[in-house]
Write a protein that holds these residues in place. Structure first.
Motif, PDB file in Angstrom:
ATOM      1  N   GLU A 359     -36.856  87.349  98.929  1.00  0.00           N
ATOM      2  CA  GLU A 359     -37.215  88.711  98.747  1.00  0.00           C
ATOM      3  C   GLU A 359     -38.402  89.451  98.874  1.00  0.00           C
ATOM      4  OE1 GLU A 359     -34.522  88.007  94.036  1.00  0.00           O
ATOM      5  OE2 GLU A 359     -36.581  87.040  94.435  1.00  0.00           O
ATOM      6  N   ARG A 363     -38.330  92.890 101.354  1.00  0.00           N
ATOM      7  CA  ARG A 363     -39.444  93.631 100.788  1.00  0.00           C
ATOM      8  C   ARG A 363     -40.840  94.083 101.905  1.00  0.00           C
ATOM      9  NH1 ARG A 363     -42.720  90.921  97.617  1.00  0.00           N
ATOM     10  NH2 ARG A 363     -40.998  90.541  95.831  1.00  0.00           N
ATOM     11  N   GLU A 369     -36.969  96.941  98.018  1.00  0.00           N
ATOM     12  CA  GLU A 369     -36.692  95.640  96.831  1.00  0.00           C
ATOM     13  C   GLU A 369     -35.188  95.041  97.860  1.00  0.00           C
ATOM     14  OE1 GLU A 369     -38.388  92.887  94.782  1.00  0.00           O
ATOM     15  OE2 GLU A 369     -39.844  94.456  94.709  1.00  0.00           O
TER      16      GLU A 369
END
Length: 575
Positions: A359, A363, A369
């Protein structure tokens, strides 16, 4: 969102009372898009405002809303019950919703003079003993067929009055109580055995079955003894397959939460009888997720056990326990401590991926996201024939095979990968009009394939959709905003995108191969006298390959509705 609309919603929130109740977000078309409950309406709605900065779903709710309504209730529990009923009635798009439109299938041994076995998706709608739910759903039909085969419970409902036995009796699926082929006591013993088999509490019944075998042998009823032997074998196999036994509770539903993934484990008769991930159309807001999963699942008429066990603590524990107890008519307890035996079973059988590192990298690399869902596409063809497309789905760290889709290309003749890809993407992207658009799709290929995706996206006027493509060998990722990323320089992104790409390729190739095999088999069957279009389809669906058809006995072919003469032609030609 325009500041005027946001200001109006803030004014409405300021007017909310400091009382318990249900609140409803309504869009411009008048549809409810999110429904919640609160002990204090004003405080809870202000909490929604605070979450705008961190929760994308919260942002969407406010962007689409033009009005907030509320209903004041006498108590927090009354608000909880009302919220559940309103969500069930209006099906708001941002509340948790199971993909199954009704409850999961259960088997019912009916409360009749001569019981049979039926499938029900709503607990209590049929009088009888309920078993299940069965996960995945297709196992309910398979288990029902097995009950008929093993215990010969009648296949007709209601039971008719006949002078002659039906075809199912000759197939060994029914003991024909309608014409007195079995005594009432023997039939009811078979029903009792079927209940034991479905509940898993088979040890006591097995001893009685052995006694039955001896009784039939003494009476020279060897055919009946053979049927009992099959029942015993099935029950003994069931015991041997039970991996987790002797649990401290007879029945329980276990919900194991990992992010937005929910593993559901069914315990009946002190053993695990089913396991599966629950599928959702919408995932709702994170802070209400646990409670809404439970209310959505049990609100659909699924069986309510004595215990519900979670691996998380929930705010609405008391309300949900009371609600379930009221629905069941007896005490239902909710616990948040899964026994070690179950945890060990889950750890052995399921791999829950920790995607927190991915994640962060995602990003930093792309500026948005990591999506909960990514769809991957590929095209497969053989010299311009049997051209097909695949769509695979990555969700929260794992491939979700239940969401895969395959496409037979219909409008393109010969070899034209770009045109074939456009057709597949158009057919899939058009579906996005009726479902939540996935934030990202990945196409197997280079800049040319990426361009086809952008053409289709623009033609349909789809917004909020990112499109990437990935080139084989070089492992270069092309993005719709002009980036070219060498994935070899980032192993986490390499594993993510190659996993989706390789799965899309595998799924497309396997479908292409299946079509070729099917066509080849049909060409062989075309040469056999008496095998027309319908019989070709029956033979293909049943056996899939020429070798399996060649090995099938004539009697088995006859049971499929194929005349004996044609069956002999098949055996002669393939022999």
């Amino acid at each position: 969102m325009r500041s005027v609309e946001m200001g109006e919603l803030k004014k409405q929130i300021e007017k909310a009372p400091d009382k318990p109740g249900v609140y409803l977000f309504r869009n411009k078309e008048g549809k409810y898009i999110y429904i919640g409950k609160a002990k204090n309406l004003k405080s809870r709605l202000k909490g929604h405002l605070q979450n705008l900065k961190v929760d994308p779903k919260e942002q969407k709710i406010f962007e689409e809303s033009s009005k907030i309504e509320w209903i004041i209730t006498k108590s927090d529990y009354e608000a909880f019950v009302l919220e559940s009923e309103l969500i069930k009635q209006y099906k708001p798009k941002y509340n948790v919703r199971l993909k199954s439109g009704s409850g999961y299938p259960m088997l019912v041994i009916t409360d009749d003079e001569y019981p049979t076995v039926l499938i029900s998706r709503k607990y209590g709608e049929i009088k009888g003993d309920y078993f299940g739910p069965f996960l995945p759903a297709r196992t309910a039909r398979a288990m029902k067929d097995l009950i008929h085969k093993l215990f010969k419970l009648r296949t007709c409902d209601p039971m008719p009055k006949r002078n002659m036995v039906c075809f199912d009796y000759h197939l060994g699926l029914c003991s024909a109580p309608c014409v007195g082929k079995i005594s009432k006591s023997d039939y009811r013993f078979d029903a009792k055995s079927a209940k034991a088999f479905l509940s898993g509490n088979v040890k006591k019944v097995i001893y009685q079955l052995y006694d039955k075998i001896e009784e039939y042998k003494e009476k020279m009823l060897f055919e009946k003894a053979s049927v009992i032997r099959d029942q015993i074998t099935a029950m003994e196999n069931l015991i041997q397959k039970q991996e987790v036994l002797g649990l401290p509770f007879e029945e329980a539903d276990i919900f194991y939460f990992h992010g937005k993934k929910v593993l559901f484990v069914v315990v009946r008769g002190h053993r695990i009888v089913g396991k599966n991930f629950l599928d959702f159309k919408e995932y709702g807001l994170y802070e209400d997720f646990y409670e809404q999963v439970l209310t959505e699942y049990y609100g659909k008429g699924n069986y309510i056990p004595e215990e519900v066990i979670l691996n998380v603590d929930i705010k609405e524990k008391e309300n949900i326990s009371k609600w379930l107890s009221d629905k069941k008519g007896e005490k239902v307890s909710i616990k948040n401590s899964i026994p070690d035996e179950i945890l060990s079973f889950i750890n052995r059988n399921f791999n829950f991926t920790d995607i927190s590192v991915l994640e962060k990298i995602f990003r930093e690399t792309f500026g948005f996201e990591l999506p909960d869902r990514i769809e991957g596409f590929d095209i497969s063809t053989l010299q311009g024939n049997f051209t097909v497309g695949s769509c695979v789905v990555w969700e929260s760290g794992d491939m979700n095979k239940k969401e895969y889709r395959r496409f037979k290309v219909k409008t393109v003749k010969g070899i034209d990968d770009y045109a074939s890809l456009r057709e597949v993407l158009y057919r899939r992207f058009k579906k996005y009009m009726d479902m939540e658009t996935p934030p990202l799709v990945l196409i197997d290929g280079g800049k040319g394939q990426l361009k086809q995706g952008l053409i289709v996206k623009d033609a349909l006027g789809i917004k909020n959709l990112r499109i990437f493509s990935i080139a084989k060998k070089e492992e270069i990722l092309y993005t719709d905003d002009g980036k070219e990323i060498n994935l070899y320089e980032n192993q986490e992104l390499l594993k993510l995108f190659t996993k989706i790409r390789d799965e899309a390729h595998r799924f497309a190739v396997s479908y292409n191969r299946r079509l070729r095999e099917k066509e080849g088999l049909k060409e062989v069957l075309d040469r056999i006298e008496g095998v027309g279009k319908k019989r070709k389809e029956i033979l293909y669906r049943t056996y899939k390959t020429v070798d399996r058809i060649a090995e099938a006995p004539i009697e088995e072919l006859k049971k499929l509705g194929i005349p004996e003469k044609v069956a002999q032609n098949i055996k002669r030609y393939l022999g």
